[in-house]
Scaffold this active site. Structure first.
Site, PDB file in Angstrom:
ATOM      1  NE  ARG A  85      17.275   9.179 -47.459  1.00 44.02           N
ATOM      2  CZ  ARG A  85      17.668  10.444 -47.476  1.00 44.02           C
ATOM      3  NH1 ARG A  85      16.849  11.361 -47.863  1.00 44.02           N
ATOM      4  NH2 ARG A  85      18.896  10.795 -47.125  1.00 44.02           N
ATOM      5  CB  THR A  86      17.754   3.887 -42.639  1.00 43.88           C
ATOM      6  OG1 THR A  86      18.199   3.919 -44.000  1.00 43.88           O
ATOM      7  CG2 THR A  86      17.639   2.448 -42.188  1.00 43.88           C
ATOM      8  CE  LYS A 114      28.943   6.153 -16.949  1.00 45.57           C
ATOM      9  NZ  LYS A 114      28.028   5.502 -16.020  1.00 45.57           N
ATOM     10  NE  ARG A 135      22.328   3.536 -41.640  1.00 48.34           N
ATOM     11  CZ  ARG A 135      21.927   4.257 -42.685  1.00 48.34           C
ATOM     12  NH1 ARG A 135      22.279   5.529 -42.773  1.00 48.34           N
ATOM     13  NH2 ARG A 135      21.181   3.727 -43.613  1.00 48.34           N
ATOM     14  CG  HIS A 168      21.227  -0.224 -46.321  1.00 49.66           C
ATOM     15  ND1 HIS A 168      20.188  -0.489 -45.433  1.00 49.66           N
ATOM     16  CD2 HIS A 168      21.272   1.132 -46.449  1.00 49.66           C
ATOM     17  CE1 HIS A 168      19.645   0.659 -45.058  1.00 49.66           C
ATOM     18  NE2 HIS A 168      20.278   1.656 -45.653  1.00 49.66           N
TER      19      HIS A 168
HETATM   20  C1  NCD Z   1      22.324   4.929 -48.069  1.00 46.39           C
HETATM   21  C2  NCD Z   1      23.184   4.349 -46.988  1.00 46.39           C
HETATM   22  O1  NCD Z   1      23.218   4.827 -45.849  1.00 46.39           O
HETATM   23  O2  NCD Z   1      23.860   3.379 -47.292  1.00 46.39           O
HETATM   24  N1  NCD Z   1      21.270   5.732 -47.623  1.00 46.39           N
HETATM   25  C3  NCD Z   1      20.104   5.179 -47.172  1.00 46.39           C
HETATM   26  O3  NCD Z   1      20.081   4.363 -46.278  1.00 46.39           O
HETATM   27  N2  NCD Z   1      18.982   5.558 -47.778  1.00 46.39           N
HETATM   28  C4  NCD Z   1      23.078   5.512 -49.170  1.00 46.39           C
HETATM   29  C5  NCD Z   1      24.094   6.569 -48.910  1.00 46.39           C
HETATM   30  O4  NCD Z   1      24.386   6.965 -47.786  1.00 46.39           O
HETATM   31  O5  NCD Z   1      24.651   7.027 -49.901  1.00 46.39           O
END
Ligand code: NCD
Length: 382
Positions: A85-86, A114, A135, A168
């Protein structure tokens, strides 16, 4: 004791203020790294902007307008931790704003294999792109990246799409956007698909100006120790006096003391619980989370009975009619699929709201929010 606490609290707050200053330009967020960067005004401005983008994107002419806004900028999605999703909502947000993007999702395909350091990888990315969305499994790494970028002659912003078990912030913003939309009566009127329907647009302006959380109980349920979305959303909810927070988790997976300290310092009422069923009738929102066992060191989660932190369809009888059920997803068994079609299920709304909120955030970073507001008022209000 009192003195020590006061001094301790003061130094935590001043440290946060210093960190936020390093992430800001002209008193506004430049990097998006910590949820504490967003006060009520900033949250509400982003929610309004997200509503406007949603309304404008409902027509072909509006979509074409939005696509001109950032066609001269480029984004890098540096996602070296799994994401559906993100990642996809950020790519969709880039598409909404006409912003070309590239991605790195696997370190083994970059020069890091490398021996190039991650810091140097970031420095290189900053020369090709105008925005890094990332991320990363490392707590604090996004903040470290912001500091690296601040020291580069060409400083570009970074957006934190999830940093370790810690934060997040963009998920928290879409979560609070979803909560506010479900707690306000004008409902989906603002999500108009054409100019005619958007005659409802006036309530949109007023929608976020009052505090919809007064007297509301929001419960966080599940693995609150390692769930970064819960931590970030708690920071945002503390901006809304009158909200009551319930943290329902197995004793081994309780919310961190640092977060509880923050809640206390903001005079927000809270309770710790261990049984969802017992608390359900008093909830206006429940925020379900999965077991984050990828962080286990020695399979310790296997011993936990997670059923008590699950929401089954049988529990629907004790739902308040206006209950909002949220989940950042992905889900496992903690959220019964038979709940999906109930009006209380807001988790699919969260997924879509993420696209609009992330569009609003990028638009705001690049200062095209005013152009969106002008376009909205020219075509969608009367
Ligand atoms: C979450 C995350 O990655 O922290 N998911 C997300 O971004 N929608 C929650 C999760 O992984 O449980």
């Amino acid at each position: 004791m009192q003195m020590t606490d006061a001094v301790g609290n003061h130094s935590i707050e001043s440290d946060t203020t210093r960190r936020i200053a390093a992430l800001s330009r002209n008193d506004k967020f430049f990097h998006v790294v910590l949820a504490q960067q967003f006060d009520r005004t900033a949250i509400e401005q982003l929610c309004r902007l997200a509503d406007m983008i949603r309304a404008i994107a409902g027509s072909r002419q509006g979509t074409q307008f939005l696509r001109t806004l950032l066609s001269h900028r480029r984004a890098m999605l540096y996602f070296i931790q799994p994401s559906t999703r993100t990642f996809l909502s950020f790519t969709a947000a880039c598409q909404v704003l006409g912003m070309p993007y590239n991605d790195v999702r696997d370190r083994s395909t970059s020069s890091e294999s490398k021996g190039e350091s991650e810091d140097d990888t970031i420095r290189v990315l900053s020369q090709y792109f105008d925005l890094i969305i990332m991320r990363h499994p490392g707590e604090g790494f996004a903040e470290h990246v912001a500091n690296i970028l601040n020291d580069m002659p060409r400083t570009i912003p970074v957006i934190n799409g999830g940093s370790g078990k810690d934060q997040h912030p963009t998920q928290a913003l879409l979560d609070i956007y979803t909560l506010m939309r479900s707690f306000t009566v004008s409902g989906d009127a603002a999500a108009t698909s054409n100019a005619h329907q958007s005659r409802e647009a006036r309530p949109l302006e007023a929608r976020y100006s009052r505090n919809p959380f007064v007297g509301k109980t929001v419960a966080f349920v599940g693995d609150l120790k390692r769930g970064r979305t819960v931590r970030s959303l708690t920071y945002l909810l503390c901006r809304y006096p009158g909200v009551r927070l319930l943290f329902v988790a197995p004793p081994e997976l309780r919310i961190g003391e640092d977060i509880l300290g923050y809640v206390r310092r903001h005079d927000v009422e809270f309770e710790i619980g261990e049984d969802l069923r017992e608390h359900l009738p008093e909830c206006d929102a429940v925020y379900m989370t999965r077991l984050q066992d990828e962080w286990d060191v020695d399979g310790e989660s296997k011993k936990i009975d997670y059923d008590r932190f699950s929401l089954s369809a049988d529990a629907a009888a004790s739902f308040k009619p206006g209950l909002a059920i949220l989940h950042p997803l992905p889900r496992r068994n903690e959220l019964d699929q038979r709940l999906d079609t109930l009006p209380q299920a807001k988790y699919w709304d969260q997924v879509r709201n993420g696209m609009w909120m992330r569009s609003a955030m990028i638009a705001s970073i690049f200062n095209v929010d005013l152009a969106i507001r002008d376009h909205y008022h020219a075509y969608y209000t009367f």
